[in-house]
Every structure is written in structure tokens, then in C-alpha cells.
Design an enzyme around this catalytic site. Sequence first.
Site, PDB file in Angstrom:
ATOM      1  N   ASN A 207      55.317  30.661  28.326  1.00  0.00           N
ATOM      2  CA  ASN A 207      54.625  30.572  29.600  1.00  0.00           C
ATOM      3  C   ASN A 207      55.314  29.500  30.451  1.00  0.00           C
ATOM      4  O   ASN A 207      55.508  28.379  30.005  1.00  0.00           O
ATOM      5  CB  ASN A 207      53.147  30.223  29.369  1.00  0.00           C
ATOM      6  CG  ASN A 207      52.350  30.279  30.646  1.00  0.00           C
ATOM      7  OD1 ASN A 207      52.649  29.571  31.596  1.00  0.00           O
ATOM      8  ND2 ASN A 207      51.362  31.133  30.686  1.00  0.00           N
TER       9      ASN A 207
ATOM     10  N   HIS B 156      53.937  34.652  32.402  1.00  0.00           N
ATOM     11  CA  HIS B 156      53.285  34.543  31.103  1.00  0.00           C
ATOM     12  C   HIS B 156      54.347  34.638  30.008  1.00  0.00           C
ATOM     13  O   HIS B 156      55.448  35.170  30.227  1.00  0.00           O
ATOM     14  CB  HIS B 156      52.259  35.671  30.935  1.00  0.00           C
ATOM     15  CG  HIS B 156      50.999  35.449  31.715  1.00  0.00           C
ATOM     16  ND1 HIS B 156      49.826  36.100  31.435  1.00  0.00           N
ATOM     17  CD2 HIS B 156      50.747  34.637  32.775  1.00  0.00           C
ATOM     18  CE1 HIS B 156      48.881  35.681  32.270  1.00  0.00           C
ATOM     19  NE2 HIS B 156      49.423  34.811  33.116  1.00  0.00           N
TER      20      HIS B 156
ATOM     21  N   GLU C  30      54.677  36.496  27.383  1.00  0.00           N
ATOM     22  CA  GLU C  30      55.120  37.843  26.998  1.00  0.00           C
ATOM     23  C   GLU C  30      56.049  38.432  28.064  1.00  0.00           C
ATOM     24  O   GLU C  30      57.021  39.128  27.740  1.00  0.00           O
ATOM     25  CB  GLU C  30      53.897  38.758  26.807  1.00  0.00           C
ATOM     26  CG  GLU C  30      52.919  38.280  25.735  1.00  0.00           C
ATOM     27  CD  GLU C  30      51.854  37.302  26.258  1.00  0.00           C
ATOM     28  OE1 GLU C  30      52.102  36.613  27.268  1.00  0.00           O
ATOM     29  OE2 GLU C  30      50.790  37.214  25.631  1.00  0.00           O
TER      30      GLU C  30
ATOM     31  N   CYS D 130      46.952  39.041  27.778  1.00  0.00           N
ATOM     32  CA  CYS D 130      46.043  39.364  28.880  1.00  0.00           C
ATOM     33  C   CYS D 130      46.333  40.804  29.329  1.00  0.00           C
ATOM     34  O   CYS D 130      47.251  41.459  28.823  1.00  0.00           O
ATOM     35  CB  CYS D 130      46.275  38.391  30.025  1.00  0.00           C
ATOM     36  SG  CYS D 130      47.870  38.692  30.831  1.00  0.00           S
TER      37      CYS D 130
ATOM     38  N   CYS E 295      50.006  41.373  30.603  1.00  0.00           N
ATOM     39  CA  CYS E 295      50.996  41.456  29.518  1.00  0.00           C
ATOM     40  C   CYS E 295      50.761  42.713  28.680  1.00  0.00           C
ATOM     41  O   CYS E 295      51.722  43.364  28.235  1.00  0.00           O
ATOM     42  CB  CYS E 295      50.936  40.203  28.649  1.00  0.00           C
ATOM     43  SG  CYS E 295      51.319  38.713  29.601  1.00  0.00           S
TER      44      CYS E 295
HETATM   45  O1  LIG Z   1      51.245  33.305  28.856  1.00  0.00           O
HETATM   46  C1  LIG Z   1      50.128  33.824  28.862  1.00  0.00           C
HETATM   47  C2  LIG Z   1      49.007  33.250  29.538  1.00  0.00           C
HETATM   48  C3  LIG Z   1      47.797  33.865  29.488  1.00  0.00           C
HETATM   49  N1  LIG Z   1      47.685  35.036  28.844  1.00  0.00           N
HETATM   50  C4  LIG Z   1      48.745  35.601  28.205  1.00  0.00           C
HETATM   51  O2  LIG Z   1      48.630  36.677  27.631  1.00  0.00           O
HETATM   52  N2  LIG Z   1      49.932  34.968  28.235  1.00  0.00           N
END
Ligand SMILES: O=c1cc[nH]c(=O)[nH]1
Length: 154
Positions: free
Chosen positions: A39, A50, A52, A77, A80
Amino acid sequence: MDIFMQAALDEARKGSREGGIPIGAVLVEEGRIIGRGRNRRVQQRDQMMHAEIDCLRNARLTGGYHNAVLYTTLMPCYMCAGAVVYFGIKKVVVGEARSAPAARDFMQAHGIEVVDLDWAECRMLMEEYISMNRKQWDEVLSELNPDLLIQQEK
Ligand SMILES: O=c1cc[nH]c(=O)[nH]1
């Protein structure tokens, strides 16, 4: 010990040393790491960065990642998870899923195998970060689509 989650954790720690949010990811194909990322929201002032996404941006181009496994220290999230679905990644291994609402159900609904290791190291890194950077982390959480959060609480 999972060497690939360890590599993702190393990325997260690198991010932490840079003053960033400690989330890391690696992409693995045929037992080799083909992409790494962390991140970089704080470092690059970029809310899209992020772990990923950074990892996928850095990954070797192989014409699709259908046989690859994504290791990430935090449950992805929706943004991603969308990238995971887009690239046809079939398996995601997660360090922990407690620090933020995330897209486990979304990935599973798209046939992705999600393995949650619930690693103490990943949890502790995030807990420490959140306790020292509450305002910054709340800013990240405030970006999340409230409709998706309500769905998760049901
Ligand atoms: O880097 C991040 C930050 C929040 N949520 C994620 O999946 N990755």
C-alpha cells in the site's frame, strides 16, 4: 510457515518503514513470485495504490494470471477484489480479515478460493498501525461505499 505470506508481510513492513499503511501483497505463479507490492497511499498520495493493485502493476506480464495465487496481508477490498476477478486469479490467500470490511463474499461468489490464515503477525502489524494512526485509517475507511458496508452487516 508460509513463505509467500512471509514475503507479503515483508512488503507490508517495508511500507511501514516508509511511513505508509502496512499492507503487502505478492503474486505467485508456479511456485515463484512474479509480482510484489505494498500500500502506497501515504507515500504517493494516491488512494488507488492498494497493496494488491501495486502488486499487479508490478507483476511480470504473462498473458493472464489464471494459474497464479495472490497472497495479501489483508482481505482485499472491493476494488482489489474486482482486479482479482478481472485477471482471472482463482485463489487468494489472506493474512487477516479483521482490520477492515472487505470483499470475501464477492470473491467467493465469483468462484475464487479464499484462504484466511488469520496470522497473528499480520493482525498485530495492522492493530499497531491503526492505534497510532486512527485518523488516517478512518479516512481510508470513510472512502468505502456505505451501501456495501450495510450489506456486510446483514
Ligand atoms: O492496500 C489495501 C488497503 C485496503 N484494502 C485493501 O484490500 N488493500
